[in-house]
Motif scaffolding. Sequence first.
Motif, mmCIF file in Angstrom:
data_model
loop_
_atom_site.group_PDB
_atom_site.id
_atom_site.type_symbol
_atom_site.label_atom_id
_atom_site.label_comp_id
_atom_site.label_asym_id
_atom_site.label_seq_id
_atom_site.Cartn_x
_atom_site.Cartn_y
_atom_site.Cartn_z
ATOM 1 N N PHE A 1 15.411 5.394 0.453
ATOM 2 C CA PHE A 1 15.035 4.840 1.756
ATOM 3 C C PHE A 1 13.515 4.796 1.934
ATOM 4 O O PHE A 1 12.972 3.859 2.520
ATOM 5 C CB PHE A 1 15.658 5.664 2.890
ATOM 6 C CG PHE A 1 17.092 5.308 3.194
ATOM 7 C CD1 PHE A 1 17.493 3.982 3.271
ATOM 8 C CD2 PHE A 1 18.032 6.305 3.424
ATOM 9 C CE1 PHE A 1 18.815 3.647 3.568
ATOM 10 C CE2 PHE A 1 19.354 5.985 3.720
ATOM 11 C CZ PHE A 1 19.738 4.646 3.799
ATOM 12 N N THR B 1 12.004 1.909 0.409
ATOM 13 C CA THR B 1 12.254 0.767 1.292
ATOM 14 C C THR B 1 11.205 0.670 2.391
ATOM 15 O O THR B 1 10.776 -0.425 2.778
ATOM 16 C CB THR B 1 13.656 0.891 1.929
ATOM 17 O OG1 THR B 1 14.635 1.060 0.909
ATOM 18 C CG2 THR B 1 13.995 -0.337 2.758
ATOM 19 N N THR B 2 10.763 1.806 2.898
ATOM 20 C CA THR B 2 9.812 1.851 4.012
ATOM 21 C C THR B 2 8.469 1.217 3.660
ATOM 22 O O THR B 2 7.765 0.725 4.544
ATOM 23 C CB THR B 2 9.596 3.311 4.461
ATOM 24 O OG1 THR B 2 10.857 3.924 4.690
ATOM 25 C CG2 THR B 2 8.782 3.382 5.745
ATOM 26 N N LEU C 1 9.163 -2.271 4.526
ATOM 27 C CA LEU C 1 9.859 -2.454 5.795
ATOM 28 C C LEU C 1 8.880 -2.440 6.968
ATOM 29 O O LEU C 1 8.997 -3.252 7.897
ATOM 30 C CB LEU C 1 10.925 -1.375 5.982
ATOM 31 C CG LEU C 1 11.646 -1.365 7.338
ATOM 32 C CD1 LEU C 1 12.288 -2.716 7.626
ATOM 33 C CD2 LEU C 1 12.702 -0.262 7.375
ATOM 34 N N LEU D 1 17.844 -1.345 0.449
ATOM 35 C CA LEU D 1 16.522 -1.611 -0.139
ATOM 36 C C LEU D 1 16.372 -3.106 -0.474
ATOM 37 O O LEU D 1 15.366 -3.737 -0.109
ATOM 38 C CB LEU D 1 16.334 -0.759 -1.394
ATOM 39 C CG LEU D 1 14.949 -0.791 -2.053
ATOM 40 C CD1 LEU D 1 14.680 0.517 -2.797
ATOM 41 C CD2 LEU D 1 14.801 -1.947 -3.036
ATOM 42 N N GLU E 1 16.282 -5.338 2.806
ATOM 43 C CA GLU E 1 15.010 -5.284 3.534
ATOM 44 C C GLU E 1 13.899 -6.012 2.772
ATOM 45 O O GLU E 1 12.993 -6.591 3.379
ATOM 46 C CB GLU E 1 14.606 -3.825 3.782
ATOM 47 C CG GLU E 1 15.517 -3.055 4.729
ATOM 48 C CD GLU E 1 15.395 -3.498 6.178
ATOM 49 O OE1 GLU E 1 14.667 -4.477 6.459
ATOM 50 O OE2 GLU E 1 16.030 -2.866 7.035
ATOM 51 N N LEU E 2 13.963 -6.002 1.448
ATOM 52 C CA LEU E 2 12.975 -6.728 0.639
ATOM 53 C C LEU E 2 13.118 -8.238 0.860
ATOM 54 O O LEU E 2 12.109 -8.956 0.938
ATOM 55 C CB LEU E 2 13.158 -6.394 -0.847
ATOM 56 C CG LEU E 2 12.152 -7.043 -1.817
ATOM 57 C CD1 LEU E 2 10.730 -6.652 -1.466
ATOM 58 C CD2 LEU E 2 12.480 -6.645 -3.253
#
Length: 408
Positions: A327, A330-331, A334, A386, A389-390
Amino acid sequence: MTDKKRLFENFSALAIMQMLNYILPFVTLPYLVRVLGMEGYGTFIFSQAFILYFIIIVDFGFELSATREVSLNRDNPNKLSEIVSAVLGVKIILAVGSLIVLLLLLATVPQLREYWAFHLLSFGMVIGNMLFSLFFYQGIEKMKFITIFSASAKIFFTVSIFIFVKDTSQLLLVPIFNSLGYLVVGVVSLFVMITKFKVRIRFPKKDTLVLQAKNSAQFFWSRIAVSMYTTSNTVIIGLVLGPVAAGIFGSADKLFRGVVSLYQPLNNILYPYIAYSKNIKLYKKVFKFATIINIFIVVVAFVVSDIVVQVIFGSGFEESALLLRIFLITTVFLMPSILLGYPLLGAMGYTGEVNKSVIIASVFHIVILLISIPFLSVIHVTLYVLITELIVFLYRLYYVKKFKLLSE
């Protein structure tokens, strides 16, 4: 008051709120895990995600569409009253419909029927959110009221949990206190809006109701699309793999969303401000600073993820640490994605592109999620988040460059 000073005051107010939103759950969550056990805690996490669907339905995207309308008509009391009355009217209709749907689901879906009372009592959160006109306070840029109201609900819930919830036999007290906090805050916020800001609530005309619903529809579908790759993950895991798996995934997701929520104040204050001022030069400074801070936070959190999960959730949640690290990767993209969305593309009139980014990503996410149900695992779902969100980030970045929004 200068623009920078107003932005700083609003940011400070929302930053305090987000700190409380971040800190207080991590005071209560470790306690709830140990008091309720993994299954009871998983039920709590699952129910929150499930009820969030109804909150999104009742909000109907008004926190975006109505926020912009309030911002543009903040100096017109009659227009403000008309907007608020119509939005509340639509929300009431949606809340009644949502309650009927909830009752039908509780009566027909076995996985929901087992804890029907817990889910039904949690519906008070939906009613409280309906009364809390967040769009109004954001639109007039009085963020301190949002902070006061939101913090009050969280503090009430936290204190009540520690005083009254002692073991699994008191499981139903959790949704009761959660709903009570939201309901009281909703009533008080409505009272303040009427008495302090002189908003007159009146019975809205049918065409006004339809107009507000129509204006907000695109934002609603955008929110629904986002929920498909956020909230739906915990719900599907709970339905397919059970409450324990939902608790393991939900724990990592809570930490992840906690990190992401640190940037929500920027999103909330920039959207109405940029929509009103079109100050791209200031936006670019804020964006660069936030990106640097984001990378620093991600690196630190990545290093201490094992310790954080162990301290907060205890034994049995070791897998949550691995999920949290995924996660955190991902941030990295994001946070910029969030600021490229409504605070920039949306505020500059390109809401269609913002909405399409999440709709396209959600379709991908749901399809791959459904395909993998026979061999579903919590790690699979985290990796899907992941990738999803990309996709959102790259889509928004493409249109920001296409429209040359940062070229000033």
